[in-house]
Design a protein around this motif. Structure first.
Motif, PDB file in Angstrom:
ATOM      1  N   MET A   1       0.830  -1.204   0.000  1.00  0.00           N
ATOM      2  CA  MET A   1       0.000   0.000   0.000  1.00  0.00           C
ATOM      3  C   MET A   1       0.869   1.261   0.000  1.00  0.00           C
ATOM      4  O   MET A   1       0.574   2.225  -0.692  1.00  0.00           O
ATOM      5  CB  MET A   1      -0.951  -0.006   1.206  1.00  0.00           C
ATOM      6  N   TRP A   2       1.984   1.252   0.756  1.00  0.00           N
ATOM      7  CA  TRP A   2       2.891   2.399   0.753  1.00  0.00           C
ATOM      8  C   TRP A   2       3.445   2.618  -0.655  1.00  0.00           C
ATOM      9  O   TRP A   2       3.507   3.735  -1.144  1.00  0.00           O
ATOM     10  CB  TRP A   2       4.045   2.171   1.739  1.00  0.00           C
ATOM     11  N   MET A   3       3.831   1.530  -1.306  1.00  0.00           N
ATOM     12  CA  MET A   3       4.392   1.640  -2.649  1.00  0.00           C
ATOM     13  C   MET A   3       3.366   2.187  -3.644  1.00  0.00           C
ATOM     14  O   MET A   3       3.689   3.004  -4.500  1.00  0.00           O
ATOM     15  CB  MET A   3       4.921   0.285  -3.109  1.00  0.00           C
ATOM     16  N   LEU A   4       2.117   1.741  -3.507  1.00  0.00           N
ATOM     17  CA  LEU A   4       1.069   2.251  -4.385  1.00  0.00           C
ATOM     18  C   LEU A   4       0.818   3.731  -4.145  1.00  0.00           C
ATOM     19  O   LEU A   4       0.715   4.513  -5.091  1.00  0.00           O
ATOM     20  CB  LEU A   4      -0.225   1.459  -4.187  1.00  0.00           C
ATOM     21  N   ARG A   5       0.688   4.125  -2.879  1.00  0.00           N
ATOM     22  CA  ARG A   5       0.425   5.534  -2.552  1.00  0.00           C
ATOM     23  C   ARG A   5       1.554   6.444  -3.028  1.00  0.00           C
ATOM     24  O   ARG A   5       1.328   7.583  -3.416  1.00  0.00           O
ATOM     25  CB  ARG A   5       0.239   5.704  -1.047  1.00  0.00           C
ATOM     26  N   ASN A   6       2.760   5.951  -2.980  1.00  0.00           N
ATOM     27  CA  ASN A   6       3.918   6.761  -3.347  1.00  0.00           C
ATOM     28  C   ASN A   6       4.382   6.526  -4.776  1.00  0.00           C
ATOM     29  O   ASN A   6       5.483   6.911  -5.148  1.00  0.00           O
ATOM     30  CB  ASN A   6       5.056   6.509  -2.354  1.00  0.00           C
ATOM     31  N   ARG A   7       3.520   5.867  -5.542  1.00  0.00           N
ATOM     32  CA  ARG A   7       3.760   5.656  -6.972  1.00  0.00           C
ATOM     33  C   ARG A   7       5.103   4.985  -7.256  1.00  0.00           C
ATOM     34  O   ARG A   7       5.814   5.354  -8.182  1.00  0.00           O
ATOM     35  CB  ARG A   7       3.639   6.962  -7.736  1.00  0.00           C
ATOM     36  N   ARG A   8       5.419   3.998  -6.467  1.00  0.00           N
ATOM     37  CA  ARG A   8       6.676   3.276  -6.640  1.00  0.00           C
ATOM     38  C   ARG A   8       6.545   2.074  -7.580  1.00  0.00           C
ATOM     39  O   ARG A   8       7.533   1.536  -8.013  1.00  0.00           O
ATOM     40  CB  ARG A   8       7.213   2.787  -5.299  1.00  0.00           C
ATOM     41  N   ILE A   9       5.335   1.651  -7.842  1.00  0.00           N
ATOM     42  CA  ILE A   9       5.105   0.561  -8.784  1.00  0.00           C
ATOM     43  C   ILE A   9       3.922   0.934  -9.667  1.00  0.00           C
ATOM     44  O   ILE A   9       3.068   1.716  -9.264  1.00  0.00           O
ATOM     45  CB  ILE A   9       4.840  -0.791  -8.071  1.00  0.00           C
ATOM     46  N   PRO A  10       3.847   0.393 -10.864  1.00  0.00           N
ATOM     47  CA  PRO A  10       2.702   0.702 -11.734  1.00  0.00           C
ATOM     48  C   PRO A  10       1.413   0.148 -11.132  1.00  0.00           C
ATOM     49  O   PRO A  10       1.411  -0.887 -10.473  1.00  0.00           O
ATOM     50  CB  PRO A  10       3.042   0.022 -13.052  1.00  0.00           C
ATOM     51  N   THR A  11       0.316   0.852 -11.374  1.00  0.00           N
ATOM     52  CA  THR A  11      -0.973   0.450 -10.809  1.00  0.00           C
ATOM     53  C   THR A  11      -1.922  -0.026 -11.892  1.00  0.00           C
ATOM     54  O   THR A  11      -3.047   0.442 -11.995  1.00  0.00           O
ATOM     55  CB  THR A  11      -1.605   1.617 -10.029  1.00  0.00           C
ATOM     56  N   VAL A  12      -1.466  -0.931 -12.711  1.00  0.00           N
ATOM     57  CA  VAL A  12      -2.320  -1.494 -13.747  1.00  0.00           C
ATOM     58  C   VAL A  12      -3.113  -2.627 -13.114  1.00  0.00           C
ATOM     59  O   VAL A  12      -2.557  -3.645 -12.715  1.00  0.00           O
ATOM     60  CB  VAL A  12      -1.495  -2.008 -14.934  1.00  0.00           C
ATOM     61  N   VAL A  13      -4.398  -2.408 -12.985  1.00  0.00           N
ATOM     62  CA  VAL A  13      -5.263  -3.400 -12.365  1.00  0.00           C
ATOM     63  C   VAL A  13      -6.284  -3.836 -13.407  1.00  0.00           C
ATOM     64  O   VAL A  13      -6.976  -3.004 -13.982  1.00  0.00           O
ATOM     65  CB  VAL A  13      -5.990  -2.810 -11.136  1.00  0.00           C
ATOM     66  N   PRO A  14      -6.366  -5.130 -13.684  1.00  0.00           N
ATOM     67  CA  PRO A  14      -7.342  -5.565 -14.687  1.00  0.00           C
ATOM     68  C   PRO A  14      -8.769  -5.365 -14.181  1.00  0.00           C
ATOM     69  O   PRO A  14      -9.029  -5.404 -12.989  1.00  0.00           O
ATOM     70  CB  PRO A  14      -7.026  -7.054 -14.863  1.00  0.00           C
ATOM     71  N   THR A  15      -9.680  -5.153 -15.113  1.00  0.00           N
ATOM     72  CA  THR A  15     -11.089  -5.056 -14.751  1.00  0.00           C
ATOM     73  C   THR A  15     -11.590  -6.447 -14.388  1.00  0.00           C
ATOM     74  O   THR A  15     -10.932  -7.454 -14.660  1.00  0.00           O
ATOM     75  CB  THR A  15     -11.922  -4.515 -15.931  1.00  0.00           C
ATOM     76  N   TYR A  16     -12.760  -6.511 -13.777  1.00  0.00           N
ATOM     77  CA  TYR A  16     -13.378  -7.807 -13.497  1.00  0.00           C
ATOM     78  C   TYR A  16     -13.534  -8.606 -14.788  1.00  0.00           C
ATOM     79  O   TYR A  16     -13.307  -9.808 -14.827  1.00  0.00           O
ATOM     80  CB  TYR A  16     -14.757  -7.636 -12.859  1.00  0.00           C
ATOM     81  N   GLN A  17     -13.928  -7.900 -15.848  1.00  0.00           N
ATOM     82  CA  GLN A  17     -14.134  -8.576 -17.125  1.00  0.00           C
ATOM     83  C   GLN A  17     -12.830  -9.173 -17.643  1.00  0.00           C
ATOM     84  O   GLN A  17     -12.797 -10.327 -18.061  1.00  0.00           O
ATOM     85  CB  GLN A  17     -14.702  -7.603 -18.168  1.00  0.00           C
ATOM     86  N   GLN A  18     -11.752  -8.380 -17.623  1.00  0.00           N
ATOM     87  CA  GLN A  18     -10.462  -8.876 -18.100  1.00  0.00           C
ATOM     88  C   GLN A  18      -9.998 -10.064 -17.266  1.00  0.00           C
ATOM     89  O   GLN A  18      -9.509 -11.060 -17.804  1.00  0.00           O
ATOM     90  CB  GLN A  18      -9.416  -7.767 -18.042  1.00  0.00           C
ATOM     91  N   ALA A  19     -10.148  -9.964 -15.957  1.00  0.00           N
ATOM     92  CA  ALA A  19      -9.723 -11.044 -15.066  1.00  0.00           C
ATOM     93  C   ALA A  19     -10.530 -12.316 -15.332  1.00  0.00           C
ATOM     94  O   ALA A  19      -9.981 -13.421 -15.346  1.00  0.00           O
ATOM     95  CB  ALA A  19      -9.852 -10.607 -13.613  1.00  0.00           C
ATOM     96  N   HIS A  20     -11.837 -12.163 -15.577  1.00  0.00           N
ATOM     97  CA  HIS A  20     -12.680 -13.324 -15.834  1.00  0.00           C
ATOM     98  C   HIS A  20     -12.304 -13.989 -17.160  1.00  0.00           C
ATOM     99  O   HIS A  20     -12.196 -15.222 -17.238  1.00  0.00           O
ATOM    100  CB  HIS A  20     -14.160 -12.917 -15.827  1.00  0.00           C
ATOM    101  N   VAL A  21     -12.095 -13.192 -18.188  1.00  0.00           N
ATOM    102  CA  VAL A  21     -11.685 -13.733 -19.487  1.00  0.00           C
ATOM    103  C   VAL A  21     -10.366 -14.481 -19.345  1.00  0.00           C
ATOM    104  O   VAL A  21     -10.210 -15.601 -19.850  1.00  0.00           O
ATOM    105  CB  VAL A  21     -11.584 -12.610 -20.551  1.00  0.00           C
ATOM    106  N   GLN A  22      -9.417 -13.897 -18.639  1.00  0.00           N
ATOM    107  CA  GLN A  22      -8.120 -14.545 -18.478  1.00  0.00           C
ATOM    108  C   GLN A  22      -8.241 -15.820 -17.650  1.00  0.00           C
ATOM    109  O   GLN A  22      -7.578 -16.817 -17.937  1.00  0.00           O
ATOM    110  CB  GLN A  22      -7.104 -13.593 -17.843  1.00  0.00           C
ATOM    111  N   HIS A  23      -9.104 -15.817 -16.650  1.00  0.00           N
ATOM    112  CA  HIS A  23      -9.326 -17.014 -15.837  1.00  0.00           C
ATOM    113  C   HIS A  23      -9.853 -18.172 -16.697  1.00  0.00           C
ATOM    114  O   HIS A  23      -9.352 -19.299 -16.615  1.00  0.00           O
ATOM    115  CB  HIS A  23     -10.301 -16.705 -14.698  1.00  0.00           C
ATOM    116  N   ILE A  24     -10.855 -17.888 -17.518  1.00  0.00           N
ATOM    117  CA  ILE A  24     -11.406 -18.926 -18.397  1.00  0.00           C
ATOM    118  C   ILE A  24     -10.339 -19.393 -19.382  1.00  0.00           C
ATOM    119  O   ILE A  24     -10.175 -20.594 -19.625  1.00  0.00           O
ATOM    120  CB  ILE A  24     -12.657 -18.417 -19.139  1.00  0.00           C
TER     121      ILE A  24
END
Length: 144
Positions: free
Chosen positions: A8-31
Motif C-alpha cells: 500500500m505504501w508503494m502504491l500511494r507513493n507511486r513506486r510501482i505501476p498500478t495497472v489493475v485488470p477489470t473484473y471482465q479482463q480477469a474473468h476472461v483470463q481465468h477462463i
C-alpha cells in the motif's frame, strides 16, 4: 515486500505501476487459463473479433467494458461450446446452416458463462446475430 502495508505504501507513493485488470479482463483470463486458450487483445473493435479453433486462440479487443467482454466470451464460446461444428471459408460463402447454429451456440455459451449480462451486451449479441440473418424469433434458448 513482506507485508500488505508495504504494498500500500508503494502504491500511494507511486513506486510501482498500478495497472489493475477489470473484473471482465480477469474473468476472461481465468477462463482462458483454465481451458488453455491463447488470448490476443489486439483487435480494435468487437466486430473484428475472431476465434481460431484449431489453435485455441481468440483475437479480441481488450475486455475493458461490457460490450468487449461479451465479445470475448462469445469467441471463447466458439472454442468451448460442445455444439460447435467445423467451418470452412466456403461455408461462409455458401451460407451453410451450421454457421447460424454455431453463432447462436457461441452467444448462448457467452450468456451462460458471463458474470453478468447487461442491456448493452444484449444489444451487441442481437446486432451480431442479425448480421447472420438471425432475428430474435430464431434466437431460441437464449434466456438468462
Amino acid at each position: 515486500m513482506k507485508r500488505w502495508s508495504d504494498l500500500m505504501w508503494m502504491l500511494r507513493n507511486r513506486r510501482i505501476p498500478t495497472v489493475v485488470p477489470t473484473y471482465q479482463q480477469a474473468h476472461v483470463q481465468h477462463i482462458a487459463n483454465a481451458h488453455k486458450i491463447h488470448v490476443s487483445a489486439i483487435c480494435v473493435n468487437v466486430y473484428h473479433a475472431v476465434a481460431m479453433i484449431h489453435t485455441r486462440t481468440i483475437i479480441i479487443p481488450e475486455a475493458s467494458n461490457d460490450v468487449n467482454y461479451s465479445a470475448a466470451l462469445h469467441e471463447m464460446g466458439h472454442i468451448l461450446d460442445p455444439t460447435q461444428q467445423a467451418v470452412t471459408a466456403m461455408d461462409y460463402w455458401n451460407g451453410a446452416p451450421h454457421i447460424q447454429r454455431n453463432e447462436i451456440g457461441a452467444w448462448r455459451w457467452a450468456k451462460e458463462h458471463a458474470l453478468w449480462w447487461t442491456p448493452e451486451m444484449e444489444d451487441t449479441k442481437r446486432y451480431a446475430l442479425s448480421t447472420y440473418g438471425i432475428e430474435d424469433t430464431q434466437d431460441l434458448g437464449m434466456t438468462r
